[in-house]
Design a protein around this motif. Structure first.
Motif, PDB file in Angstrom:
ATOM      1  N   GLY A  25      22.301 -20.027  63.873  1.00 59.91           N
ATOM      2  CA  GLY A  25      22.214 -20.673  62.562  1.00 59.91           C
ATOM      3  C   GLY A  25      22.968 -19.891  61.502  1.00 59.91           C
ATOM      4  N   LEU A  26      22.868 -18.569  61.565  1.00 59.66           N
ATOM      5  CA  LEU A  26      23.588 -17.722  60.615  1.00 59.66           C
ATOM      6  C   LEU A  26      25.098 -17.891  60.791  1.00 59.66           C
ATOM      7  N   LEU A  27      25.549 -17.929  62.029  1.00 58.58           N
ATOM      8  CA  LEU A  27      26.958 -18.179  62.302  1.00 58.58           C
ATOM      9  C   LEU A  27      27.358 -19.567  61.809  1.00 58.58           C
ATOM     10  N   GLY A  28      26.440 -20.519  61.942  1.00 60.74           N
ATOM     11  CA  GLY A  28      26.701 -21.883  61.501  1.00 60.74           C
ATOM     12  C   GLY A  28      26.881 -22.029  60.006  1.00 60.74           C
ATOM     13  N   LEU A  29      26.508 -21.027  59.244  1.00 60.92           N
ATOM     14  CA  LEU A  29      26.676 -21.104  57.794  1.00 60.92           C
ATOM     15  C   LEU A  29      28.141 -21.077  57.376  1.00 60.92           C
TER      16      LEU A  29
ATOM     17  N   GLY B 157      23.644 -14.752  52.738  1.00 56.96           N
ATOM     18  CA  GLY B 157      22.629 -13.784  52.291  1.00 56.96           C
ATOM     19  C   GLY B 157      21.222 -14.337  52.425  1.00 56.96           C
ATOM     20  N   MET B 158      21.054 -15.604  52.081  1.00 54.95           N
ATOM     21  CA  MET B 158      19.740 -16.237  52.225  1.00 54.95           C
ATOM     22  C   MET B 158      19.344 -16.313  53.704  1.00 54.95           C
ATOM     23  N   GLY B 159      20.315 -16.613  54.566  1.00 58.00           N
ATOM     24  CA  GLY B 159      20.039 -16.656  56.003  1.00 58.00           C
ATOM     25  C   GLY B 159      19.604 -15.302  56.532  1.00 58.00           C
ATOM     26  N   VAL B 160      20.273 -14.247  56.094  1.00 53.30           N
ATOM     27  CA  VAL B 160      19.897 -12.894  56.515  1.00 53.30           C
ATOM     28  C   VAL B 160      18.479 -12.574  56.042  1.00 53.30           C
ATOM     29  N   ILE B 161      18.161 -12.931  54.808  1.00 54.37           N
ATOM     30  CA  ILE B 161      16.806 -12.691  54.283  1.00 54.37           C
ATOM     31  C   ILE B 161      15.780 -13.466  55.100  1.00 54.37           C
TER      32      ILE B 161
END
Length: 167
Positions: free
Chosen positions: A22-26, A151-155
């Motif tokens: 999902g993070l990669l999908g951002l 950044g939101m995904g990492v959080i």
């Protein structure tokens, strides 16, 4: 290591892998990366059970997902607006972006929004330099939005890790 413990760690690894996907999908506009991360956390909560703290972590992740899912449109629009584009032109460009995302994934949405904005601004102002300046503003806003959503995904992933490893 017991079988149940191995199974549990395998489940955690799968959830984390989905979140990292999902993070990669951002960075790919057609994939709803924050929603993918959120769904993985939801599955985790359903399987593991929601403790009181789990609900708090999941609620925080839900807010981040909702805000992050719409914030990029506001940032892109605000950047174009600062360069002089009227809101109606920005809205049309964003609609073109949605259509482009559906018809030409993964980058068709961004291309359609930027070309649409350029075309509309050129038609409105009859000056390709001003149209290009406005379009560049939206492109810069798009890049900034990707960074903010990442950044939101990492959080969100960090919140899940705390939830998963602590509770």
């Amino acid at each position: 290591m017991e079988f149940t413990e191995l199974l549990r760690y395998s489940f955690y690894a799968i959830i984390l892998s989905v979140m990292l996907f999902g993070l990669l999908g951002l960075i790919i506009p057609i994939l709803p990366g924050l929603v993918i991360i959120w769904v993985a956390a939801l599955v985790f909560g359903i399987v593991e059970g929601f403790s009181s703290a789990g609900w708090v972590f999941f609620a925080a992740m839900t807010v981040l997902m909702l805000v992050g899912s719409v914030i990029d449109n506001f940032i892109m629009g605000a950047s174009a607006r600062q360069k002089g584009a009227p809101w109606t032109t920005i809205l049309v460009a964003l609609v073109l972006g949605i259509v482009g995302s559906v018809l030409l994934p993964p980058f068709g949405g961004v291309i359609a929004a930027l070309l649409g904005l350029f075309g509309l601004e050129y038609y409105r102002q009859r000056d390709w330099r001003k149209a290009l300046d406005t379009t560049t503003g939206m492109a810069v806003g798009c890049g900034g939005a990707v960074l903010i959503r990442a950044g939101m995904g990492v959080i969100m992933i960090i919140l899940w890790l705390i939830w998963a490893l602590r509770f």
